[in-house]
Design a protein around this motif. Sequence first.
Motif, mmCIF file in Angstrom:
data_model
loop_
_atom_site.group_PDB
_atom_site.id
_atom_site.type_symbol
_atom_site.label_atom_id
_atom_site.label_comp_id
_atom_site.label_asym_id
_atom_site.label_seq_id
_atom_site.Cartn_x
_atom_site.Cartn_y
_atom_site.Cartn_z
ATOM 1 N N ARG A 88 0.837 -1.202 0.000
ATOM 2 C CA ARG A 88 0.000 0.000 0.000
ATOM 3 C C ARG A 88 0.870 1.250 0.000
ATOM 4 N N TYR A 89 0.611 2.108 -0.981
ATOM 5 C CA TYR A 89 1.320 3.372 -1.108
ATOM 6 C C TYR A 89 0.320 4.519 -1.078
ATOM 7 N N ARG A 90 0.819 5.687 -0.750
ATOM 8 C CA ARG A 90 0.007 6.905 -0.771
ATOM 9 C C ARG A 90 0.884 8.015 -1.347
ATOM 10 N N TRP A 91 0.320 8.805 -2.224
ATOM 11 C CA TRP A 91 1.024 9.967 -2.769
ATOM 12 C C TRP A 91 0.844 11.149 -1.822
ATOM 13 N N ILE A 92 1.943 11.864 -1.570
ATOM 14 C CA ILE A 92 1.851 13.070 -0.739
ATOM 15 C C ILE A 92 2.547 14.237 -1.438
ATOM 16 N N ARG A 93 2.108 15.429 -1.094
ATOM 17 C CA ARG A 93 2.778 16.670 -1.513
ATOM 18 C C ARG A 93 3.284 17.313 -0.228
ATOM 19 N N VAL A 94 4.574 17.590 -0.207
ATOM 20 C CA VAL A 94 5.218 18.148 0.983
ATOM 21 C C VAL A 94 5.852 19.480 0.613
ATOM 22 N N GLY A 95 5.643 20.475 1.465
ATOM 23 C CA GLY A 95 6.273 21.777 1.263
ATOM 24 C C GLY A 95 6.857 22.269 2.569
ATOM 25 N N GLY A 96 7.838 23.138 2.471
ATOM 26 C CA GLY A 96 8.429 23.671 3.685
ATOM 27 C C GLY A 96 9.579 24.605 3.407
ATOM 28 N N ARG A 97 10.199 25.009 4.494
ATOM 29 C CA ARG A 97 11.322 25.935 4.411
ATOM 30 C C ARG A 97 12.259 25.677 5.575
ATOM 31 N N ILE A 98 13.538 25.988 5.365
ATOM 32 C CA ILE A 98 14.557 25.861 6.394
ATOM 33 C C ILE A 98 14.740 27.225 7.072
ATOM 34 N N ILE A 99 14.885 27.188 8.378
ATOM 35 C CA ILE A 99 15.175 28.393 9.167
ATOM 36 C C ILE A 99 16.647 28.323 9.565
ATOM 37 N N TYR A 100 17.344 29.447 9.405
ATOM 38 C CA TYR A 100 18.774 29.515 9.678
ATOM 39 C C TYR A 100 19.054 30.387 10.897
ATOM 40 N N ASP A 101 20.193 30.121 11.542
ATOM 41 C CA ASP A 101 20.622 30.997 12.628
ATOM 42 C C ASP A 101 21.352 32.205 12.024
ATOM 43 N N ARG A 102 21.859 33.076 12.865
ATOM 44 C CA ARG A 102 22.502 34.303 12.357
ATOM 45 C C ARG A 102 23.774 34.030 11.572
ATOM 46 N N ASP A 103 24.363 32.855 11.750
ATOM 47 C CA ASP A 103 25.564 32.484 10.996
ATOM 48 C C ASP A 103 25.232 31.720 9.723
ATOM 49 N N ARG A 104 23.959 31.699 9.383
ATOM 50 C CA ARG A 104 23.430 31.012 8.195
ATOM 51 C C ARG A 104 23.602 29.498 8.266
ATOM 52 N N MET A 105 23.521 28.969 9.477
ATOM 53 C CA MET A 105 23.532 27.517 9.674
ATOM 54 C C MET A 105 22.079 27.052 9.802
ATOM 55 N N PRO A 106 21.696 25.981 9.105
ATOM 56 C CA PRO A 106 20.308 25.511 9.201
ATOM 57 C C PRO A 106 20.028 24.959 10.601
ATOM 58 N N ILE A 107 18.908 25.414 11.193
ATOM 59 C CA ILE A 107 18.569 24.948 12.541
ATOM 60 C C ILE A 107 17.216 24.243 12.610
ATOM 61 N N LYS A 108 16.293 24.608 11.733
ATOM 62 C CA LYS A 108 14.958 24.020 11.804
ATOM 63 C C LYS A 108 14.330 23.999 10.418
ATOM 64 N N GLY A 109 13.576 22.940 10.173
ATOM 65 C CA GLY A 109 12.745 22.857 8.984
ATOM 66 C C GLY A 109 11.292 22.830 9.433
ATOM 67 N N VAL A 110 10.455 23.586 8.782
ATOM 68 C CA VAL A 110 9.029 23.585 9.098
ATOM 69 C C VAL A 110 8.256 23.461 7.795
ATOM 70 N N GLY A 111 7.100 22.793 7.877
ATOM 71 C CA GLY A 111 6.337 22.662 6.654
ATOM 72 C C GLY A 111 5.030 21.929 6.829
ATOM 73 N N TRP A 112 4.461 21.551 5.697
ATOM 74 C CA TRP A 112 3.128 20.971 5.627
ATOM 75 C C TRP A 112 3.153 19.781 4.666
ATOM 76 N N MET A 113 2.103 18.973 4.746
ATOM 77 C CA MET A 113 1.916 17.906 3.772
ATOM 78 C C MET A 113 0.431 17.622 3.596
ATOM 79 N N ILE A 114 0.101 17.174 2.402
ATOM 80 C CA ILE A 114 -1.267 16.773 2.098
ATOM 81 C C ILE A 114 -1.226 15.455 1.325
#
Length: 129
Positions: A88-114
Motif C-alpha cells: 500500500r502506497y500513498r502519494w503526498i505533496r510536501v512543502g516547507g522551508r529551512i530556518i537559519y541561525d545568524r551564521d546562516r547555519m540551518p537549525i529548523k525545517g518547518v512545513g506541511w503535507m497533504i
Amino acid sequence: MDCLLGKDINEVGYYSWDVTENWLSLDRVSAAICGFSEAEGAEGMTIEAFLMRVAPSSRERVAKAIHDNLLNGNLYQEDYEIEIDPERYRWIRVGGRIIYDRDRMPIKGVGWMIDITVEKLLGGVGLRQ
C-alpha cells in the motif's frame, strides 16, 4: 473521505525538523498520512527513518531535494509516494522551508503535507484548487 484514514483528504498536516538534533516531529494528520500512529509522529524520528517510508523509486530524489534545500533555503515542494506497508502506497505533496541561525547555519525545517493520492489516481483532473 480517505478510506484509509476516515478523514477529509484535504486536511493539511504539519511537521517540524530540528536540523541540529536531526529529529523530525509530525502532527497527528502528517503521522496518519504517512502511516505512523499519532504517538509515533509526536515521539519523532530521524530524517533517515522518515526517508525509509519514501518509495524506493523516489527516495534518492527526495533526499537530494532535502539536501539542496538545506544549502539554498528556497521553498521546498515535492510530490512523492510513501510506502504505508509493502502493498500500500500513498502519494503526498510536501512543502516547507529551512530556518537559519545568524551564521546562516540551518537549525529548523518547518512545513506541511497533504495526501494527493486521489489527484494522482485521477490524473489531476479538476482536483487542484
